[in-house]
Structures are given as C-alpha cells and as structure tokens.
Motif scaffolding. Structure first.
Motif, PDB file in Angstrom:
ATOM      1  N   ASP A 105       0.834  -1.206   0.000  1.00 32.57           N
ATOM      2  CA  ASP A 105       0.000   0.000   0.000  1.00 32.57           C
ATOM      3  C   ASP A 105       0.870   1.259   0.000  1.00 32.57           C
ATOM      4  O   ASP A 105       0.599   2.216  -0.744  1.00 32.57           O
ATOM      5  CB  ASP A 105      -0.913   0.002   1.228  1.00 32.57           C
ATOM      6  N   ASP A 106       1.904   1.265   0.833  1.00 34.47           N
ATOM      7  CA  ASP A 106       2.788   2.433   0.903  1.00 34.47           C
ATOM      8  C   ASP A 106       3.541   2.642  -0.408  1.00 34.47           C
ATOM      9  O   ASP A 106       3.734   3.788  -0.845  1.00 34.47           O
ATOM     10  CB  ASP A 106       3.783   2.274   2.056  1.00 34.47           C
ATOM     11  N   LEU A 107       3.943   1.544  -1.040  1.00 37.03           N
ATOM     12  CA  LEU A 107       4.677   1.674  -2.305  1.00 37.03           C
ATOM     13  C   LEU A 107       3.775   2.253  -3.393  1.00 37.03           C
ATOM     14  O   LEU A 107       4.224   3.064  -4.208  1.00 37.03           O
ATOM     15  CB  LEU A 107       5.223   0.309  -2.725  1.00 37.03           C
ATOM     16  N   ARG A 108       2.509   1.851  -3.397  1.00 34.25           N
ATOM     17  CA  ARG A 108       1.570   2.439  -4.367  1.00 34.25           C
ATOM     18  C   ARG A 108       1.418   3.933  -4.124  1.00 34.25           C
ATOM     19  O   ARG A 108       1.292   4.719  -5.069  1.00 34.25           O
ATOM     20  CB  ARG A 108       0.218   1.736  -4.273  1.00 34.25           C
ATOM     21  N   ARG A 146       9.718  10.457   2.874  1.00 34.90           N
ATOM     22  CA  ARG A 146       9.929  11.319   4.037  1.00 34.90           C
ATOM     23  C   ARG A 146       8.631  11.603   4.801  1.00 34.90           C
ATOM     24  O   ARG A 146       8.673  11.983   5.974  1.00 34.90           O
ATOM     25  CB  ARG A 146      10.581  12.631   3.610  1.00 34.90           C
ATOM     26  N   GLN A 147       7.502  11.380   4.156  1.00 35.48           N
ATOM     27  CA  GLN A 147       6.228  11.598   4.825  1.00 35.48           C
ATOM     28  C   GLN A 147       5.824  10.414   5.710  1.00 35.48           C
ATOM     29  O   GLN A 147       4.899  10.524   6.521  1.00 35.48           O
ATOM     30  CB  GLN A 147       5.129  11.862   3.795  1.00 35.48           C
ATOM     31  N   LEU A 148       6.519   9.296   5.549  1.00 34.45           N
ATOM     32  CA  LEU A 148       6.208   8.106   6.335  1.00 34.45           C
ATOM     33  C   LEU A 148       7.074   8.056   7.589  1.00 34.45           C
ATOM     34  O   LEU A 148       8.206   8.538   7.593  1.00 34.45           O
ATOM     35  CB  LEU A 148       6.471   6.839   5.508  1.00 34.45           C
ATOM     36  N   PRO A 149       6.584   7.421   8.664  1.00 31.62           N
ATOM     37  CA  PRO A 149       7.449   7.167   9.820  1.00 31.62           C
ATOM     38  C   PRO A 149       8.639   6.305   9.413  1.00 31.62           C
ATOM     39  O   PRO A 149       8.567   5.536   8.442  1.00 31.62           O
ATOM     40  CB  PRO A 149       6.527   6.412  10.784  1.00 31.62           C
ATOM     41  N   ALA A 195      11.452   1.877   6.289  1.00 31.42           N
ATOM     42  CA  ALA A 195      12.280   0.670   6.245  1.00 31.42           C
ATOM     43  C   ALA A 195      11.487  -0.516   5.719  1.00 31.42           C
ATOM     44  O   ALA A 195      11.976  -1.300   4.884  1.00 31.42           O
ATOM     45  CB  ALA A 195      12.838   0.362   7.637  1.00 31.42           C
ATOM     46  N   ASN A 196      10.251  -0.659   6.169  1.00 32.03           N
ATOM     47  CA  ASN A 196       9.398  -1.756   5.720  1.00 32.03           C
ATOM     48  C   ASN A 196       9.150  -1.671   4.219  1.00 32.03           C
ATOM     49  O   ASN A 196       9.253  -2.678   3.489  1.00 32.03           O
ATOM     50  CB  ASN A 196       8.079  -1.721   6.487  1.00 32.03           C
ATOM     51  N   LEU A 197       8.849  -0.465   3.730  1.00 34.56           N
ATOM     52  CA  LEU A 197       8.617  -0.272   2.296  1.00 34.56           C
ATOM     53  C   LEU A 197       9.878  -0.588   1.488  1.00 34.56           C
ATOM     54  O   LEU A 197       9.820  -1.288   0.470  1.00 34.56           O
ATOM     55  CB  LEU A 197       8.168   1.169   2.042  1.00 34.56           C
ATOM     56  N   LEU A 198      11.013  -0.073   1.945  1.00 37.29           N
ATOM     57  CA  LEU A 198      12.251  -0.251   1.181  1.00 37.29           C
ATOM     58  C   LEU A 198      12.696  -1.709   1.154  1.00 37.29           C
ATOM     59  O   LEU A 198      13.185  -2.188   0.120  1.00 37.29           O
ATOM     60  CB  LEU A 198      13.347   0.639   1.763  1.00 37.29           C
ATOM     61  N   ARG A 199      12.530  -2.417   2.265  1.00 37.23           N
ATOM     62  CA  ARG A 199      12.887  -3.842   2.259  1.00 37.23           C
ATOM     63  C   ARG A 199      11.967  -4.617   1.317  1.00 37.23           C
ATOM     64  O   ARG A 199      12.421  -5.497   0.575  1.00 37.23           O
ATOM     65  CB  ARG A 199      12.816  -4.413   3.677  1.00 37.23           C
TER      66      ARG A 199
END
Length: 299
Positions: free
Chosen positions: A216-219, A231-234, A239-243
């Motif tokens: 969801d965050d990647l979308r 930068r808008q995410l905690p 880290a979760n999105l990038l992994r």
C-alpha cells in the motif's frame, strides 16, 4: 493431477514419497537431483532409481554442477542448483506441484539459525509451507512432523533409506545444532518443536501484514520510491517499504546497518542538491532527481 516429490533417498523424502504414492496411486513421480558434491552421490542416485522401480513410481533425475564460486556460500550454491533442477524436472513431468520433505526439526533449525543472525520477521518466519519458484509450486506438508516420528514409521514398515554421511559432519552449523543443541532443548523444553514452529507461523503471519502495508505504501509513494513520499512516512514504515521494494523488484535484501544509513540519508535529504549513493545489499542505492534508484553495479 500429476504430483512430484523431491526424493533424495534419505529417510524424510522416502517417507513422504511412499505416503504420497499411497494417497494418490499412479499420480506421483520422484524427482532426484544429483549434486555431484560427494563420492557417494552416484550411489544415492542408483538407490533412488532402484527404489522407485521396486515401488512402481516414475523416476526423473538430473545431475547438476553445484560447486560454489569463490566467496559464495556452498549451501546457497547447492540450494540454487537444487531448486532450479527440481523446477525443470517438475515441468518436464507435467507435475502440478512438488512436495518437499522438510519437517519440524528442520523448521526449528532454520529458526535458530535466523535468531543467531539477528534476522527480522522474514527470517524468523523460517520455511514457508508453500512457495513458488521458477513457475512451479512447492509444498512442505511435514513441517509439523517430528524427525523421530518419521524414522520410527520407516523402521516399523521396514523401509530402506540412505543415511547421508554429511548429515553428521559438525563442520556445518545446522548439523551442530541438530547434534548438540536440539537434545538440550528436548531436555529443558520437551515441547519445543511445537512451540518453535508455532512461533515461526506467528512471524509469518505478521510478515504478511507488513508486506501488505508495504505494498500500500509503495503504491502511494511510487515505484521506484519518491524521496518526498518516503519522508512523509514514519521511519519504521520507510524501512518496511524499502525492504519490500528490494525483495520484490530486485530480489535482494540489505543489512540492518545499510538500511539505517539509507534512512539517515533520506531524513537528511531536504535540498535538491543532497546526494545519496550508498551500498545497499549487493548493489547501490542512488538518488536520481526526486526518486531513489537501485543498481547492482555502481554508477
């Protein structure tokens, strides 16, 4: 519905092959991968071929070069060669899926190895009950079964199988766990197999939720990720999105130290001129305009 069993000739795969053949008569074939890594390998293949002939089970074998390159893990090289060959054999046999004989003790060993490396949830989830590789579905139906119970059944049925001498070589970490650590756990925590396997399932469920959140965050952020969106995410969700992005798009991971450095760089990226170019996994992460790109070679 043709089905295949990855059959080495050892105790676990022998029990699984016989059980599958009894459940689905005439629909099960055996897939044997000869890694050619020890002198006995050809003897293992001969035993497997003769066993299948005696039980009326179709047999397919492939010999592979599983030697590792300099700097490569021998276990990882053998694993890659094995799954590539199993997938190829399964497709040739028109099998709808391949059954693997890893059991509860194997799952415990995998979890302990992950803990020793300080792994996150993907590692603590250990071996998945089902997964896809090279267009083939693999399943592990014995993850809740103890190794001792499998061998007890084989003895009761008077079934012959191969004892691979490398399984007792304590130069391998997994074998040391099996020979030295599991007996102590048995003494202190008699139910450790059930509870450890349950913990691995909990970790897998939690990881599924994190993967869904990352998707969801990647979308929302964009693919490849836009730095302003990150930068808008905690920090934890970054880290979760990038992994997830590294695994899904580039089939790689990053160490904890590398990820922390990247997150620091993203946090500091407040101007157009801020440069990001750091090692990330086997490649490099680099800022390109307003996005974060990844390359397996420096650019």
């Amino acid at each position: 519905m043709p089905l295949a069993v990855a059959y080495s000739g050892g105790a676990d795969s022998t029990a699984l092959l016989l059980a599958a053949a009894a459940l689905w008569p005439g629909q099960v074939s055996a897939l044997h991968v000869n890694h050619q890594l020890q002198p006995a390998a050809n003897g293992f293949e001969s035993h497997a071929r003769e066993f299948c002939a005696a039980h009326g089970i179709a047999f397919h074998a492939e010999r592979v070069d599983a030697r590792h390159a300099t700097g490569e893990s021998p276990e990882e090289a053998a694993r890659i060669a094995r799954y590539t060959a199993l997938s190829r054999l399964a497709l040739q046999a028109n099998a709808t899926g391949v059954l693997l004989a890893q059991h509860a003790d194997d799952q415990v060993e995998t979890l302990l190895l992950a803990l020793s490396r300080g792994a996150g949830l993907p590692g603590l989830a250990s071996m998945a009950p089902s997964f896809e590789r090279h267009g083939v579905q693999f399943h592990r139906p014995l993850l809740g079964v103890r190794a001792a119970d499998i061998r007890d059944w084989l003895r009761k049925e008077d079934v012959a199988y191969i004892d691979d001498p490398t399984n007792t070589n304590i130069a391998f970490t997994r074998n040391r766990i099996r020979a030295r650590l599991l007996p102590v756990l048995e003494e202190v925590f008699p139910q450790f197999r059930d509870t450890f396997v349950r913990s691995a399932r909990h970790a897998a469920q939690a990881q599924q939720l994190l993967a869904a959140l990352a998707q969801d965050d990647l979308r929302s952020v964009g693919d490849p990720p836009r730095i302003a969106g990150l930068r808008q995410l905690p920090r934890e969700r970054q880290a979760n999105l990038l992994r997830h992005w590294l695994r899904a798009r580039h089939q790689c991971g990053a160490s904890a130290a590398q990820m922390e450095e990247l997150l620091d760089q993203i946090d500091a990226c407040t101007t157009r001129g801020h440069r990001i170019h750091i090692r990330l996994g086997p490649g490099f992460a680099q800022r390109e305009g307003d996005i974060l790109a990844w390359y397996n070679q420096p650019v």
